[in-house]
Design a protein around this motif. Structure first.
Motif, PDB file in Angstrom:
ATOM      1  N   ALA A1290      -2.711 -20.018  33.056  1.00 25.71           N
ATOM      2  CA  ALA A1290      -3.045 -19.415  34.347  1.00 25.71           C
ATOM      3  C   ALA A1290      -3.780 -20.405  35.245  1.00 25.71           C
ATOM      4  O   ALA A1290      -3.582 -20.421  36.459  1.00 25.71           O
ATOM      5  N   ASP A1291      -4.629 -21.258  34.653  1.00 22.85           N
ATOM      6  CA  ASP A1291      -5.368 -22.225  35.470  1.00 22.85           C
ATOM      7  C   ASP A1291      -4.432 -23.230  36.118  1.00 22.85           C
ATOM      8  O   ASP A1291      -4.556 -23.553  37.311  1.00 22.85           O
ATOM      9  N   ILE A1292      -3.473 -23.704  35.351  1.00 23.70           N
ATOM     10  CA  ILE A1292      -2.526 -24.671  35.903  1.00 23.70           C
ATOM     11  C   ILE A1292      -1.688 -24.026  37.003  1.00 23.70           C
ATOM     12  O   ILE A1292      -1.444 -24.614  38.064  1.00 23.70           O
ATOM     13  N   LEU A1293      -1.248 -22.798  36.750  1.00 19.21           N
ATOM     14  CA  LEU A1293      -0.474 -22.103  37.781  1.00 19.21           C
ATOM     15  C   LEU A1293      -1.296 -21.897  39.042  1.00 19.21           C
ATOM     16  O   LEU A1293      -0.788 -22.046  40.165  1.00 19.21           O
ATOM     17  N   HIS A1294      -2.562 -21.562  38.856  1.00 22.13           N
ATOM     18  CA  HIS A1294      -3.410 -21.337  40.018  1.00 22.13           C
ATOM     19  C   HIS A1294      -3.605 -22.628  40.800  1.00 22.13           C
ATOM     20  O   HIS A1294      -3.591 -22.632  42.043  1.00 22.13           O
ATOM     21  N   ILE A1295      -3.782 -23.722  40.103  1.00 21.91           N
ATOM     22  CA  ILE A1295      -3.952 -25.019  40.779  1.00 21.91           C
ATOM     23  C   ILE A1295      -2.673 -25.394  41.524  1.00 21.91           C
ATOM     24  O   ILE A1295      -2.704 -25.810  42.697  1.00 21.91           O
ATOM     25  N   ARG A1296      -1.524 -25.250  40.852  1.00 16.97           N
ATOM     26  CA  ARG A1296      -0.256 -25.584  41.501  1.00 16.97           C
ATOM     27  C   ARG A1296      -0.009 -24.701  42.708  1.00 16.97           C
ATOM     28  O   ARG A1296       0.464 -25.160  43.755  1.00 16.97           O
ATOM     29  N   ASN A1297      -0.333 -23.438  42.575  1.00 22.19           N
ATOM     30  CA  ASN A1297      -0.133 -22.515  43.679  1.00 22.19           C
ATOM     31  C   ASN A1297      -1.032 -22.863  44.863  1.00 22.19           C
ATOM     32  O   ASN A1297      -0.610 -22.823  46.018  1.00 22.19           O
ATOM     33  N   THR A1298      -2.278 -23.225  44.545  1.00 25.89           N
ATOM     34  CA  THR A1298      -3.211 -23.587  45.611  1.00 25.89           C
ATOM     35  C   THR A1298      -2.744 -24.851  46.336  1.00 25.89           C
ATOM     36  O   THR A1298      -2.783 -24.931  47.571  1.00 25.89           O
ATOM     37  N   CYS A1299      -2.323 -25.829  45.568  1.00 24.64           N
ATOM     38  CA  CYS A1299      -1.828 -27.070  46.193  1.00 24.64           C
ATOM     39  C   CYS A1299      -0.602 -26.796  47.059  1.00 24.64           C
ATOM     40  O   CYS A1299      -0.472 -27.356  48.162  1.00 24.64           O
ATOM     41  N   TYR A1300       0.263 -25.944  46.554  1.00 24.15           N
ATOM     42  CA  TYR A1300       1.452 -25.632  47.358  1.00 24.15           C
ATOM     43  C   TYR A1300       1.070 -24.950  48.661  1.00 24.15           C
ATOM     44  O   TYR A1300       1.604 -25.266  49.736  1.00 24.15           O
ATOM     45  N   LYS A1301       0.155 -23.984  48.593  1.00 27.03           N
ATOM     46  CA  LYS A1301      -0.237 -23.254  49.792  1.00 27.03           C
ATOM     47  C   LYS A1301      -0.798 -24.196  50.839  1.00 27.03           C
ATOM     48  O   LYS A1301      -0.559 -24.041  52.039  1.00 27.03           O
ATOM     49  N   GLN A1302      -1.568 -25.175  50.381  1.00 28.17           N
ATOM     50  CA  GLN A1302      -2.155 -26.125  51.331  1.00 28.17           C
ATOM     51  C   GLN A1302      -1.075 -26.953  52.028  1.00 28.17           C
ATOM     52  O   GLN A1302      -1.145 -27.171  53.240  1.00 28.17           O
ATOM     53  N   GLU A1303      -0.099 -27.406  51.267  1.00 25.95           N
ATOM     54  CA  GLU A1303       0.955 -28.242  51.853  1.00 25.95           C
ATOM     55  C   GLU A1303       2.011 -27.411  52.575  1.00 25.95           C
ATOM     56  O   GLU A1303       2.626 -27.876  53.530  1.00 25.95           O
ATOM     57  N   ALA A1304       2.236 -26.178  52.116  1.00 28.58           N
ATOM     58  CA  ALA A1304       3.318 -25.374  52.687  1.00 28.58           C
ATOM     59  C   ALA A1304       3.073 -25.056  54.151  1.00 28.58           C
ATOM     60  O   ALA A1304       4.002 -25.040  54.962  1.00 28.58           O
ATOM     61  N   GLU A1305       1.823 -24.817  54.507  1.00 30.48           N
ATOM     62  CA  GLU A1305       1.527 -24.489  55.902  1.00 30.48           C
ATOM     63  C   GLU A1305       1.864 -25.667  56.812  1.00 30.48           C
ATOM     64  O   GLU A1305       2.444 -25.500  57.888  1.00 30.48           O
ATOM     65  N   LEU A1306       1.522 -26.866  56.367  1.00 28.18           N
ATOM     66  CA  LEU A1306       1.834 -28.054  57.162  1.00 28.18           C
ATOM     67  C   LEU A1306       3.342 -28.282  57.239  1.00 28.18           C
ATOM     68  O   LEU A1306       3.880 -28.597  58.301  1.00 28.18           O
ATOM     69  N   MET A1307       4.030 -28.126  56.096  1.00 28.22           N
ATOM     70  CA  MET A1307       5.487 -28.326  56.101  1.00 28.22           C
ATOM     71  C   MET A1307       6.174 -27.274  56.956  1.00 28.22           C
ATOM     72  O   MET A1307       7.145 -27.565  57.661  1.00 28.22           O
ATOM     73  N   ARG A1308       5.664 -26.048  56.890  1.00 23.38           N
ATOM     74  CA  ARG A1308       6.263 -24.982  57.672  1.00 23.38           C
ATOM     75  C   ARG A1308       6.194 -25.308  59.165  1.00 23.38           C
ATOM     76  O   ARG A1308       7.180 -25.169  59.912  1.00 23.38           O
ATOM     77  N   GLN A1309       5.041 -25.743  59.600  1.00 23.81           N
ATOM     78  CA  GLN A1309       4.899 -26.103  61.011  1.00 23.81           C
ATOM     79  C   GLN A1309       5.772 -27.300  61.363  1.00 23.81           C
ATOM     80  O   GLN A1309       6.380 -27.340  62.438  1.00 23.81           O
ATOM     81  N   HIS A1310       5.843 -28.259  60.456  1.00 25.40           N
ATOM     82  CA  HIS A1310       6.632 -29.462  60.726  1.00 25.40           C
ATOM     83  C   HIS A1310       8.115 -29.120  60.890  1.00 25.40           C
ATOM     84  O   HIS A1310       8.739 -29.489  61.901  1.00 25.40           O
TER      85      HIS A1310
END
Length: 1665
Positions: A1290-1310
């Protein structure tokens, strides 16, 4: 809708001849392998290689004029100028050979700009007559290319280059090379060409390797310099040119692949796009000596089987027959020679010479294009003047645009002149000979007797006499004829010379020449060979109207009669010498136009397809072809066995269902049928009827087989087949006609009416129609004899009539007034007697040849009923399409008819009783009357007797009374005896019980059923002999079931009606490839897509069936179609025209998409579904790098990756993107597309993709919240039998999910800002929902792209929505109107600024410029006619920049201080729209400020601001009235008292916060209720404070949401922990997670401080705020 493929053979052939050949342009860095690939393409594809070295070598090798000059330049040690090389290349590009074969160009543009600059060279390529269709860009990394080039060595003698892997060989490889060389030397000499190819493939020998040298130009430094020069001078212009090229036809290949791999890549791409190969003529004659006088039919039949490239497909005959196409194009009718026979596409042509063969092979199109084959107009027309010869000659010359030559008149002066010259020469020669002869004679005489010699001159009498004799003899010699022939030849040659270069046809019309054999001989001597001679015979006849035959007019003038007699005699003599085609035409009562048409028809007859009988030889050839095809397809059995089990089961079911359609023999199924399939074309044309036939009476026309109903029909067809086949459109079958037969009670009427209604046909009841014909006269229906009960009541009715004293009429009232035909109809209906032929003609025939039955069709019930009616059908050829028989058992018939019969029997009994009652009443009345009358008589007799007795005796009164009683009894007895009571036993049926009656009626029904069945069996047997299809339906079942069976079997006849004459042939993949390879058949417009699937799925994207070895091909007409399944193949074969009536499909673009999302969102599953459905390449970034490491392990990219991996480092994103770029050039990615699984993952990767032009057409984000991610991760963690260990905590999934959320917003706008291709999908939905959504979105994008490409390539405007056009690119190519809508400006004179909308939904491209519209309607208007909205046709240009209005923000207005706002801040729009009234003076808002002409204006609302911006000229120069409303001064908030300040400042915010906390009632873990409420209020005020920045508000909104989520932990956990202890497996999945979170809050600093804190609310608020 028109058919997507042209099925008219001649039209399709003309289109293919006019089509542009495929042309290639190969570009790339120097040394990347352009020439090698171009050479391989030219050899494989059959096009012309245009390479600078090849062009120069060909000129030098062929020793052309340019080649000699080139050789001189090279011998002088100089280099060939670039302008010379460029001229030779352009000459080759414009050559005749290239017009047919196309080209592959690999040498332009030149790197040096000595002669012509690069831009000029690119402009030359753009202006080529045959522009490149495909651009092949070979891409290779600079380091890899330098490494490869610098390692090459060259052989000094041959100039061949050898790569390092060729010359760096070990000893073992050398030995193998020598062994292979020895083996090659021992091969047969006959396969020298194959030997050369094998030798080229052999590795270099040891002696060759020892001679190789290094090349200075290939050193690393020089190679890098050349590459840099290419990048500086050529790369940018090439990229601009490729940018304008259709991306579908742009191939990017990996230059690091081998030449064989590159060629395979190009051929595969071309194959997937269904590009037809070049059609190459094939020599047919194979060293077999044929007699020179071989008949044309024998020659064509022999050549049809010569050198067959495709087994089972013979060469077809062409319209040229045996005539040479090249000679015919040049105006000569020359028969071809067998040794110069060639096959082109699927037809054969017989050429006349080696020169003609060379011309034809160079470019066959120019000799086959219409109007060829057209006979040359070298015609002689002879006849008398009365025959209309002069007028006909002029018409003939005008039709063919040639001259009329009257040779006799034109040659007469020439003949006189030539004859005079010739006689002068004869006189001179004879004078000299005579003088010599006389001198010799005198010398002999002088020597013998000494006579003195006399001077001999021209005037010597003997000389004169000899000369005169010589002249007279010369005139009688053949030399005079030769002079005449020279005169004729001179006249004809002068005529042809004068027509050179003029718009005049090649040929002539000789008027009234030759008239006799001598003139014909003169023509032959002159070398003038007419192709046709027409003799006009004119015979005047007297026309009369008395019925007597016309007689020849004998009152002609003597001159005309003499001329006619002389012409007849000369014609009889001329006929004996004629060796050319000639015809005699009768001109009496015929116009010149009719004669001209007949002459043209006779001239063109040799170039028309001729029908011939389908003979036993044809059957043998057909059997051979079928066997050849079968042998070819034997090799496909193993491939078929590898198909899926499901497909095999489908095939078995389809075969069982299609047993009826496959019942024909192999010969018939493979046979090429004509335009009417198995139906007689003559009957169809003349009677609009379909008559199925067999090959017993058949013929072959245009290599297609036609069946006929009779020998006479075949003879009619062979006289003029053109009128029975389709020329401009396919023949259409007549409307559907069905017969319905069945026993009485089987439901014919009920089911027939229902079926007719379902199919839209007329329903005709034959017997009911006959009843309606009799009803006007008979006034009642005719009842069949076996159903009538009148016979039983006939005696009773007669008894009634007799009792009434009436006489029966001699002629019944029913038959009175009926005609013989009507009496026959009545007999047919009543007694089942046959109808007469006249009645059947009147009743039946109109259904086939009158409207509306002809165009609509019908269902005819209960016909034919007997063999006589079948014979009538056969005689008049009135055939149905099918016979539907309703079969039912006798029990079912009895069950259906017994109630009806019972009712009829009851009605009969009731009628009988009524008649008996009538008869009883009549008899009773008559008896009473008779008894009364008789009683009176008897009473009188008894009274008289009693009176007489009383006179003689006295009796007592008692005795008298007794006697009276006795008398009455006696009278009654007498009356009873004389008038007994009537008995009606003869009219009474025996009393039957119900069971007996039922049994009797059932027996009657059974007997009638047997009779009907026997009769129908006889009729069906005769119909089966006529090959009429029969459809049997079990009518014993329930009505819905019967109707379903009817519709299932009959509806296809109607649905597939239009394709009744069409025949498809399923073929194997190997056969399809051979047919396409040798241009026997062609790709359809659908290419490699499934027509049936495209028809059913509509606008959805269709997968490309590639490779085709798994597809199911079908041969239809001249085209080959491919299908993805056996079911689709068979569906297409039932009705091919249905699936050809679609819009023409566009070439498929490779599908490019990326799927991203948080872990466990299902992106891999969705990507896998797309990859499997559409054959895409499923790419993950890890798999991409592994592929590069495996396939290109020696490349510089692999070396760099290994360097990082060996150090335990992560491969940088730059190298990962390079790997992705290389993989995307693979065949699957380029042909069908790719789907990126989970990439890009970061903003940096997205930017690197943009830098490398890797732009997916769609990026799909699978949205999923954190809780669902953890749930899915836990579910996967609980699974057993995992293939390998996974990072699934669960910790690894949470970390991966958090990292994705941070980058996804920027990619979405791009992606949304740059390409507008980001699509979000709810990952919680089902996979089918997600699939449908994605398919819909991708189909819309593909449709936009295809529409844009098709419109822009045709010079129209195209919408650029969903084309991934970046804002920078849009701004760079924006049109003259900028962001203003040109449609609004042109139509309404409004300035509508569209810059606020970033979307390109309403943007379009026209003439390589972008324009933006404001709405869908304006976009459609612009796309429909863009010229009227842009320069130079636009009515209003965009104003200058300083005259354009501009929006201003409040800050921008303040920055303009001290500039004042115009109109004292009043809104100009409100004022003008309010008609400049005082009430319309409203102050504007700084929020809606506008600048125009350096003035500032404020508007009241956004709508009014928009109106000002649209039409600023209307509002900018308004004058305020002298009196204006006073300004409203604002009151400062700080001037208010404390309560007022709080009310106006914070009351609203505090009320909202208190309301929210009252509704939620939060309780934070380990906080008191008071502290929890205070924290919530503090977070709420911060989250919704409008004075804060957006970032601060968002931050506190997240804290507020987290606070609410933590408050929900207490009720959640308490609800689960109230009951008894539960096992962990029984608890919810997220229980542990929330429990840990709850306990973690206990140890948090806030909880500890809360336990220690005891201060008031103010301290808490101070702490939080």
């Amino acid at each position: 809708m028109d058919l997507v493929d042209n099925l008219i053979e001649e039209d399709a052939e003309r289109q293919r001849l006019l089509s542009k050949p495929t042309c290639f342009l190969v570009v790339g860095r120097p040394g990347v392998g352009k020439s090698t690939l171009a050479k391989n393409i030219a050899e494989t594809w059959g096009c012309v290689l245009i390479d600078d070295t090849e062009v120069l070598d060909s000129h030098i090798r062929n020793k052309t004029e340019d080649g000699i000059k080139l050789l001189d330049i090279l011998n002088a040690g100089a280099s060939i100028p670039e302008d010379v090389v460029l001229r030779l290349i352009l000459d080759m590009l414009n050559s005749t050979k290239v017009e047919h074969y196309g080209y592959v160009l690999s040498c332009l543009p030149f790197m040096s700009e000595e002669g012509v600059s690069v831009d000029e060279q690119m402009e030359m390529i753009r202006k080529l007559k045959l522009k490149p269709d495909f651009i092949i860009n070979i891409k290779c990394a600079d380091k890899d290319l330098v490494k490869r080039l610098s390692s090459q060595k060259q052989h000094p003698m041959t100039g061949f280059l050898y790569n390092q892997d060729q010359w760096k060989l070990d000893n073992e490889f050398h030995v193998t090379g020598f062994i292979d060389e020895e083996i090659v030397e021992e091969e047969d000499k006959e396969d020298s060409q194959d030997e050369d190819e094998e030798e080229e493939e052999q590795p270099p020998q040891r002696c060759t390797i020892d001679q190789l040298v290094w090349i200075p130009e290939r050193q690393s430094r020089n190679t890098s310099l050349r590459i840099n020069t290419y990048k500086d001078n050529i790369l940018r212009p090439l990229e601009d040119y490729m940018m304008d090229h259709n991306p579908i036809y742009l191939f990017e290949v990996d230059g690091s692949d081998t030449p064989e791999e590159l060629l395979l890549f190009v051929l595969s791409r071309l194959g997937s796009m269904a590009i037809q190969r070049v059609s190459v003529p094939v020599v047919l004659h194979q060293n077999e000596e044929l007699p020179e006088d071989i008949e044309t039919e024998d020659l064509l039949r022999f050549m049809s089987s010569s050198r067959m490239l495709v087994p089972g497909f013979r060469w077809r005959r062409s319209r040229w027959g045996r005539s040479c196409p090249v000679a015919l194009k040049e105006g000569m009718l020359v028969p071809g020679k067998p040794e110069f026979s060639v096959g082109f596409r699927d037809k054969m042509y017989i050429l006349s010479s080696q020169e003609a063969y060379d011309k034809f092979v160079t470019n066959p199109r120019r000799y086959l294009l219409p109007p060829m084959p057209s006979p040359p107009c070298r015609v002689c027309i002879i006849g008398t003047k009365a025959s209309g010869r002069p007028d006909l000659s002029k018409l003939m010359a005008a039709r063919h645009n040639v001259s009329v030559l009257e040779l006799e008149k034109l040659a007469e002066p020439l003949v006189a002149e030539l004859e005079k010259e010739w006689l002068v020469k004869v006189k001179e020669d004879s004078t000299q000979a005579a003088m010599e002869k006389i001198r010799t004679k005198q010398q002999n005489e002088q020597s013998s007797d000494g006579t003195p010699a006399v001077e001999v001159t021209e005037d010597h009498p003997e000389v004169v006499a000899l000369v005169q004799t010589a002249l007279e003899e010369a005139k009688k010699q053949d030399a005079a004829k030769e002079v005449y022939a020279q005169a004729l030849m001179k006249v004809v040659r002068e005529n042809e010379t004068s027509n050179v270069g003029a718009d005049v046809g090649n040929g002539w019309v000789l008027d009234n020449f030759p008239r006799n054999a001598s003139q014909l001989e003169a023509l032959h001597r002159a070398g003038i060979h007419p192709d046709f001679l027409f003799c006009l015979m004119h015979t005047e006849v007297n026309q009369n109207h008395s019925g007597t035959p016309p007689t020849e007019n004998t009152e002609d003038q003597p001159e005309l009669k003499a001329e006619k007699d002389q012409f007849t005699r000369e014609w009889e003599g001329l006929q004996l010498s004629l060796s050319i085609s000639h015809s005699v035409l009768q001109t009496a009562s015929r116009s010149p136009k009719e004669l001209l048409d007949e002459i043209v028809q006779l001239m063109e007859k040799p170039f028309q397809y001729l029908p011939r009988e389908f003979s036993a030889v044809d059957l043998d050839e057909e059997a051979e072809d079928i066997e050849a095809i079968a042998n070819l397809e034997i090799g496909n059995d193993e491939d078929d066995s590898s198909k899926d089990t499901a497909e095999e089961e489908e095939e078995e079911e389809e075969q069982e269902e299609g047993e009826d359609s496959e019942s024909r023999g192999d010969a018939t199924s493979k046979r090429s049928f004509g335009d009417t399939f198995i139906f007689c074309p003559v009957v169809l044309n003349k009677q609009n009827a379909l008559v199925p036939c067999t090959d017993e009476i058949s013929s072959k026309y245009r290599e297609k087989v036609y069946y006929f109903s009779s020998v006479d029909a075949r003879e009619v067809f062979m006289l003029s087949p053109e009128q029975f086949v389709g020329h401009t459109e396919l023949l259409k079958p007549p409307a559907l006609r069905i017969f319905v037969l069945g026993c009485r009670g089987s439901g014919k009427t009920t089911q027939g009416e229902w079926l007719a209604k379902q199919l839209g046909l007329f329903h005709i009841q034959f017997r009911e129609h006959l009843q309606t014909l009799l009803m006007p006269k008979m006034k009642h229906r005719v009842i069949p004899a076996d159903e009538s009960t009148e016979e039983h009541l006939k005696g009773l009715k007669s008894a009634i009539e007799e009792a009434r004293g009436e006489e029966p009429p001699e002629v019944t009232e029913e038959d009175a007034g009926l005609t013989d035909e009507e009496i026959g109809i009545k007999a047919y209906l009543a007694d089942d007697l046959p109808l007469s032929s006249h009645v059947l003609d009147t009743v039946i025939n109109p259904y086939w040849n009158t409207e509306p039955y002809m165009s609509t069709g019908f269902i005819l019930e209960d016909f034919p009923h007997n063999t006589e009616e079948v014979q009538h059908m056969m005689q008049h050829q009135l055939y149905p399409d099918a016979v539907v028989t309703l079969m039912a058992g006798v029990e079912d018939i009895q069950a259906r008819l017994l109630p009806k019969f019972w009712q009829r029997w009851r009605d009969h009994c009731d009628r009988r009783e009524n008649l008996l009652d009538v008869l009883r009443e009549i008899h009773s009345k008559a008896r009473e009357e008779n008894i009364t009358k008789r009683r009176a008589e008897l009473m009188e007799e008894k009274a008289a007797s009693s009176t007489a007795t009383a006179k003689f005796s006295c009796r007592a009164e008692d005795e008298d009374e007794e006697d009276s009683a006795n008398i009455e009894d006696e009278i009654e007895a007498i009356l009873e005896e004389e008038y007994p009571i009537e008995r009606y036993d003869e009219f009474m049926d025996e009393d039957e019980v119900e069971e007996a009656t039922t049994e009797r009626l059932s027996t009657e029904i059974e007997e009638r059923y047997v009779a009907d069945s026997n009769n129908m069996a006889i009729v069906l047997e005769v119909l089966s002999e006529l090959k009429i299809p029969r459809i049997s339906i079990n009518a014993s079942r329930k009505t819905p079931v019967v109707r379903r069976q009817l519709l299932l079997k009959v509806e296809p006849l109607q649905a597939n009606r239009e394709s009744l004459f069409q025949k498809c042939q399923p073929i194997s993949y190997n056969l399809a490839q051979l047919l396409l390879l040798y241009s026997y058949k062609f790709h359809s417009a659908f290419g490699c897509t499934d027509p049936v699937k495209r028809y059913s799925e509509g606008d959805l994207i269709q997968p490309v069936l590639w490779p085709l070895d798994t597809a199911f091909p079908v041969l239809f007409n001249q085209y080959i179609y491919f299908f993805g399944s056996k079911k689709n193949q068979q569906t297409f074969m039932l009705n091919p025209l249905k699936y050809l009536r679609q819009s023409k499909p566009s070439p498929m673009l490779p599908l490019k998409m990326a799927i991203v999302g948080p872990p466990k969102s299902g992106k891999t599953s969705v990507a896998t579904m797309f990859a499997q459905r559409y054959g895409l390449d499923l790419l993950s970034i890890g798999g991409v790098m592994r592929r590069i490491l495996e396939e290109q392990e020696h490349s510089d990219l692999s070396v760099q990756m290994k360097k990082h991996l060996n150090q335990g480092l992560v491969v940088p994103d730059e190298l990962a993107i390079q790997c992705l770029e290389k993989v995307l050039m693979s065949l699957v990615c380029s042909t069908q597309g790719y789907v990126l699984d989970g990439f890009p993952m970061t903003m940096k990767q997205a930017e690197l993709m943009q830098d490398n032009s890797i732009i997916p057409m769609m990026v799909v984000e699978m949205e999923l919240d954190t809780l669902e991610v953890l749930k899915r991760g836990l579910a996967i963690k609980m699974e057993e039998n995992k293939p390998h260990l996974m990072h699934d905590s669960a910790d690894i999934l949470h970390i991966r999910n958090t990292c994705y959320k941070q980058e996804a917003e920027l990619m979405r706008q791009h992606f949304q800002q740059q390409y507008e291709n980001w699509i979000q999908i709810d990952g919680l939905k089902s996979k089918w929902y997600i699939w449908e959504c994605l398919i819909k979105e991708i189909s819309i994008s593909m449709k936009y792209i295809h529409t844009y490409l098709s419109k822009t390539r045709s010079g129209q405007a195209g919408c650029i929505n969903r084309l991934c056009v970046t804002p920078r690119e849009f701004q760079r190519q924006i049109g003259e109107f900028g962001h203003y809508c040109p449609v609004c400006l042109a139509l309404q004179n409004h300035l509508v600024d569209c810059s606020e909308t970033a979307s390109l939904m309403y943007a379009a491209e026209y003439n390589r410029r972008y324009f933006k519209m404001c709405s869908t309607q304006h976009l459609e208007s612009f796309l429909a006619s863009p010229d009227q909205f842009v320069s130079p046709l636009c009515p209003r240009p965009l104003p200058e920049a300083d005259l354009l209005p501009k929006k201003l923000t409040e800050a921008e207005v303040k920055s303009r201080f001290p500039q004042q706002i115009e109109m004292k801040g009043f809104c100009p729009v409100t004022y003008l729209d309010g008609k400049e009234r005082y009430e319309a003076l409203v102050h504007g808002s700084m929020e809606f400020a506008v600048e125009y002409r350096e003035r500032l204006y404020t508007c009241e609302t956004k709508q009014k601001q928009y109106k000002f911006l649209s039409a600023p000229e209307v509002y900018w120069d308004l004058k305020l009235p002298s009196k204006v409303p006073p300004l409203c001064e604002p009151i400062p908030l700080t001037s208010l008292p404390t309560l007022g300040y709080l009310e106006q400042g914070v009351a609203v915010a505090v009320i909202k916060a208190m309301t929210a906390v009252g509704c939620l009632k939060p309780k934070f873990p380990f906080f008191s209720m008071e502290r929890s409420a205070l924290h919530y209020v503090a977070f709420y005020l911060k989250a919704f404070n409008h004075s804060s920045t957006e970032h601060i508000r968002q931050m506190y909104k997240k804290k507020l949401a987290s606070f609410e989520e933590n408050c929900a932990l207490i009720p959640y956990l308490s609800s689960l922990m109230r009951a008894d202890y539960k096992l962990p497996s029984e608890l919810p999945v997220d229980f542990d997670f929330k429990m840990k979170k709850f306990l973690a809050l206990r140890d948090s600093p806030k909880a500890k401080s809360a336990n220690l804190a005891s201060g008031p609310m103010r301290s808490v608020l101070d702490n939080e705020l």
